[in-house]
Scaffold this active site. Structure first.
Site, mmCIF file in Angstrom:
data_model
loop_
_atom_site.group_PDB
_atom_site.id
_atom_site.type_symbol
_atom_site.label_atom_id
_atom_site.label_comp_id
_atom_site.label_asym_id
_atom_site.label_seq_id
_atom_site.Cartn_x
_atom_site.Cartn_y
_atom_site.Cartn_z
ATOM 1 N N CYS A 79 25.942 -10.664 -27.502
ATOM 2 C CA CYS A 79 24.947 -11.531 -27.836
ATOM 3 C C CYS A 79 23.578 -10.961 -27.835
ATOM 4 O O CYS A 79 23.405 -10.241 -26.782
ATOM 5 C CB CYS A 79 24.958 -12.821 -26.695
ATOM 6 S SG CYS A 79 23.590 -13.936 -26.844
ATOM 7 N N CYS A 192 21.788 -11.858 -34.961
ATOM 8 C CA CYS A 192 22.500 -12.662 -33.900
ATOM 9 C C CYS A 192 24.185 -12.621 -34.437
ATOM 10 O O CYS A 192 24.485 -12.679 -35.581
ATOM 11 C CB CYS A 192 22.023 -13.913 -34.145
ATOM 12 S SG CYS A 192 22.770 -15.203 -33.209
#
Length: 289
Positions: A79, A192
């Site tokens: 992440c 992302c």
């Protein structure tokens, strides 16, 4: 401490705020097919991008503690937002364990661009992070690349909880990508881990706007390579010839939803358990799905 050879069969722990980290996991499976893997999706607390940094740091530490209790030999922070906020603290806490974070692929983006203009799609928190801004300035100074930063508010949430084929997703991608193309970006960094999961939709937007080829940068492969290097350096690689590698899933939200994501995104049937971590930990073994 240094892990011994007895830890070869220990699993690698991978976690994300939700299902986005599956885009990293698939690269890890491809490069390290013999490794046992544990995947934790913190979907009950997603998205991380709109939460205060101290909250994200505490969630990362709580999830890492849970995975450490399951005996992992390495951690992958799949992440971008969690990496920016907490990877330094995580490495201090688990100094003997290989830890790999993810960061927007600014270096490969700068290496791939033909005209020197690189668009970066990421969460607002990632783009505000001191570590990211320092990396941007370093790469720009070294290469001369111009980075166009686009905060994609709500996009990770839509990918996590919405219908991947819904018109709202295409509308969001159009809104975020079109300005970058208008400013001349010939390379887009998917900053992302959720975003590579909708690469087909991104490519449709590109085809509508760009006659030239636009390069998409997904850093999942680089993360897998770095994990392989660290495991080899620590003599922790699990060799072939043993029992088949296992993949287990854990989530702070719906186990059925994560199991469905494994099936739809990876084509795999994976056992999933719902667990609570941190201060609310009450059922460490979880509910099996």
């Amino acid at each position: 401490m240094i892990l011994s050879n007895d830890h070869h069969d220990a699993p690698v722990g991978i976690f994300d705020s939700g299902v986005g980290g599956l885009s990293v996991l698939r690269h890890i499976q491809a490069q390290l097919p013999n490794e046992h893997l544990l995947y934790f999706a913190d979907s009950a607390f997603a998205p991380y991008g709109d939460k205060p940094e101290h909250v994200v740091v505490q969630r990362v530490l709580d999830i890492a503690a849970f995975l450490a209790s399951r005996g992992v030999k390495a951690l992958v922070v799949a992440c971008n937002t969690a990496t920016v906020a907490a990877v330094r603290v995580l490495r201090e806490r688990y100094s003997a364990m290989p830890i790999v974070g993810v960061e927007p692929g600014l270096k490969p983006g700068a290496a791939s661009t033909r005209n020197g203009t690189v668009g970066v799609l990421a969460t607002e928190r990632t783009l505000r992070g001191e570590k990211f801004l320092l990396l941007r300035d370093q790469v720009a100074a070294a290469t001369g690349a111009r980075f166009l930063l686009q905060a994609c508010v709500g996009l990770a949430d839509q990918i996590e909880f919405g219908d991947p084929g819904a018109p709202v997703l295409d509308a969001m991608l159009e809104r975020y990508i079109a300005p970058l193309l208008a400013e001349g970006a010939d390379t887009l960094v998917l900053g992302c881990t959720h975003y590579p999961l909708v690469q087909a939709s991104i490519e449709r937007v590109l085809h509508r706007h760009a006659a030239r080829e636009v390069v998409l940068i997904d850093t999942g492969e680089a993360v897998a390579r770095q994990l392989a290097r660290l495991l080899e350096a620590a003599n922790l690689l699990r060799g072939a010839g043993h029992e088949p590698a296992r993949l287990e899933g854990f989530t702070s939200a719906s186990g059925a939803a994560l199991a469905a994501a494994f099936a739809s995104l990876l084509g795999q049937e994976v056992p999933v358990r719902e667990v609570a971590v941190g201060a609310t930990l009450s059922n460490p073994l979880g509910t099996h799905i």
